[in-house]
Design a protein around this motif. Structure first.
Motif, PDB file in Angstrom:
ATOM      1  N   ASP A 174      -7.306  -2.764  -2.944  1.00 25.56           N
ATOM      2  CA  ASP A 174      -6.979  -3.764  -1.921  1.00 25.56           C
ATOM      3  C   ASP A 174      -8.249  -4.561  -1.629  1.00 25.56           C
ATOM      4  OD1 ASP A 174      -6.467  -5.163   0.450  1.00 25.56           O
ATOM      5  OD2 ASP A 174      -5.260  -3.543   1.290  1.00 25.56           O
TER       6      ASP A 174
ATOM      7  N   ALA B 163       2.939   5.823 -12.137  1.00 28.82           N
ATOM      8  CA  ALA B 163       1.760   5.234 -12.792  1.00 28.82           C
ATOM      9  C   ALA B 163       1.542   5.844 -14.178  1.00 28.82           C
ATOM     10  CB  ALA B 163       0.527   5.433 -11.921  1.00 28.82           C
TER      11      ALA B 163
ATOM     12  N   ILE C 133      -0.002  -1.303  -4.677  1.00 31.84           N
ATOM     13  CA  ILE C 133       0.895  -0.870  -5.742  1.00 31.84           C
ATOM     14  C   ILE C 133       1.809  -2.043  -6.094  1.00 31.84           C
ATOM     15  CG2 ILE C 133       2.561   0.871  -6.478  1.00 31.84           C
ATOM     16  CD1 ILE C 133      -0.223   1.954  -5.421  1.00 31.84           C
TER      17      ILE C 133
ATOM     18  N   LEU D  44       3.969   8.173  -6.789  1.00 26.35           N
ATOM     19  CA  LEU D  44       3.189   7.083  -7.403  1.00 26.35           C
ATOM     20  C   LEU D  44       2.441   7.555  -8.640  1.00 26.35           C
ATOM     21  CD1 LEU D  44       1.873   5.241  -4.225  1.00 26.35           C
ATOM     22  CD2 LEU D  44       3.738   4.544  -5.770  1.00 26.35           C
ATOM     23  N   ASN D  45       1.933   8.784  -8.612  1.00 26.39           N
ATOM     24  CA  ASN D  45       1.268   9.326  -9.799  1.00 26.39           C
ATOM     25  C   ASN D  45       2.244   9.394 -10.973  1.00 26.39           C
ATOM     26  OD1 ASN D  45      -1.206   9.616  -8.513  1.00 26.39           O
ATOM     27  ND2 ASN D  45      -0.908  11.786  -8.069  1.00 26.39           N
TER      28      ASN D  45
ATOM     29  N   GLU E   7       1.478  -0.394 -11.136  1.00 24.82           N
ATOM     30  CA  GLU E   7       0.046  -0.604 -11.322  1.00 24.82           C
ATOM     31  C   GLU E   7      -0.633  -0.476  -9.969  1.00 24.82           C
ATOM     32  OE1 GLU E   7       0.146  -4.512 -12.963  1.00 24.82           O
ATOM     33  OE2 GLU E   7       0.905  -3.824 -14.893  1.00 24.82           O
ATOM     34  N   ARG E   8      -1.783   0.168  -9.984  1.00 24.55           N
ATOM     35  CA  ARG E   8      -2.593   0.310  -8.768  1.00 24.55           C
ATOM     36  C   ARG E   8      -3.829  -0.562  -8.921  1.00 24.55           C
ATOM     37  NH1 ARG E   8      -2.182   6.759  -8.982  1.00 24.55           N
ATOM     38  NH2 ARG E   8      -0.694   7.101  -7.317  1.00 24.55           N
ATOM     39  N   THR E   9      -4.098  -1.365  -7.894  1.00 25.26           N
ATOM     40  CA  THR E   9      -5.318  -2.165  -7.877  1.00 25.26           C
ATOM     41  C   THR E   9      -5.950  -2.022  -6.498  1.00 25.26           C
ATOM     42  OG1 THR E   9      -4.066  -4.125  -7.221  1.00 25.26           O
ATOM     43  CG2 THR E   9      -4.509  -3.850  -9.577  1.00 25.26           C
TER      44      THR E   9
ATOM     45  N   SER F 221       0.850  -1.189   0.000  1.00 23.28           N
ATOM     46  CA  SER F 221       0.000   0.000   0.000  1.00 23.28           C
ATOM     47  C   SER F 221       0.886   1.239   0.000  1.00 23.28           C
ATOM     48  CB  SER F 221      -0.887   0.003   1.253  1.00 23.28           C
ATOM     49  OG  SER F 221      -0.072   0.190   2.408  1.00 23.28           O
ATOM     50  N   GLN F 222       0.259   2.376  -0.180  1.00 23.54           N
ATOM     51  CA  GLN F 222       0.988   3.642  -0.125  1.00 23.54           C
ATOM     52  C   GLN F 222       1.680   3.795   1.234  1.00 23.54           C
ATOM     53  OE1 GLN F 222      -1.245   7.140  -1.398  1.00 23.54           O
ATOM     54  NE2 GLN F 222      -0.395   8.245   0.344  1.00 23.54           N
TER      55      GLN F 222
ATOM     56  N   ARG G  90      -8.139   1.545  -0.024  1.00 21.51           N
ATOM     57  CA  ARG G  90      -6.698   1.520  -0.293  1.00 21.51           C
ATOM     58  C   ARG G  90      -6.410   0.888  -1.630  1.00 21.51           C
ATOM     59  NH1 ARG G  90      -3.870  -1.182   4.844  1.00 21.51           N
ATOM     60  NH2 ARG G  90      -4.799  -2.942   3.801  1.00 21.51           N
ATOM     61  N   ASN G  91      -5.259   1.272  -2.181  1.00 21.88           N
ATOM     62  CA  ASN G  91      -4.749   0.629  -3.386  1.00 21.88           C
ATOM     63  C   ASN G  91      -3.512  -0.179  -3.032  1.00 21.88           C
ATOM     64  OD1 ASN G  91      -6.507   1.560  -5.449  1.00 21.88           O
ATOM     65  ND2 ASN G  91      -5.525   3.558  -5.360  1.00 21.88           N
TER      66      ASN G  91
END
Length: 160
Positions: A100, A90, A109, A86-87, A96-98, A67-68, A106-107
């Motif tokens: 959680d 990406a 990474i 992260l931006n 890649e962000r998906t 996570s971040q 949450r994403n």
């Protein structure tokens, strides 16, 4: 060149820095940090990267997705700054962000195949930059310096 650098490197090439300052490890580390940061930042910029890009990609490659907040802890990058890093990564398809599955707010990474290739290129860039930074040292001295700096950092990280 900063004023401090200019004072250490007068026109005649002879250091006019008092010996007691040149014997202070804290001052030497500080002076070297300035020079190291400039070398690394400029070198990574020529490779269209920043040191935080490298830190995030290296963390993802070595420790896997996170996570971040996890990446912030792993790399020492402030959470608020991590969003921007992260931006940037990406946008270039390096991560890649998906969502959680345990917490949709949450994403997670993950490093992408393109990010792994970019990290490999950055490893080579940094190897060359470190060769330049550590040029006066033999390979054994370089290893010893890294071991000693790691020991100091680990000690002060544990006690803070």
């Amino acid at each position: 060149m900063s004023r401090a650098e200019a004072a250490d490197n007068p026109d005649d090439g002879v250091s006019k820095t008092p010996g007691r300052l040149r014997r202070r490890a804290s001052r030497l580390l500080s002076q070297l940090t300035v020079r190291s940061d400039r070398l690394i930042n400029d070198g990574l910029a020529r490779a269209d990267a920043r040191k935080w890009h490298y830190a995030v990609l290296a963390s993802l490659q070595e420790h896997g997705p996170g996570s971040q907040a996890t990446l912030s802890r792993r790399t020492g990058i402030y959470r608020s700054d991590m969003v921007g890093v992260l931006n940037e990564l990406a946008e270039r398809d390096f991560v890649e962000r998906t969502p959680d599955p345990d917490d949709r707010r949450r994403n997670i990474i993950t490093i992408s195949a393109r990010g792994r290739r970019h990290l490999h290129r950055l490893d080579k860039v940094l190897d060359d930059l470190h060769d330049e930074l550590l040029a006066p040292l033999s390979p054994a001295e370089r290893d010893q310096l890294v071991r000693l700096l790691t020991r100091l950092l680990d000690h002060h990280t544990r006690t803070s």
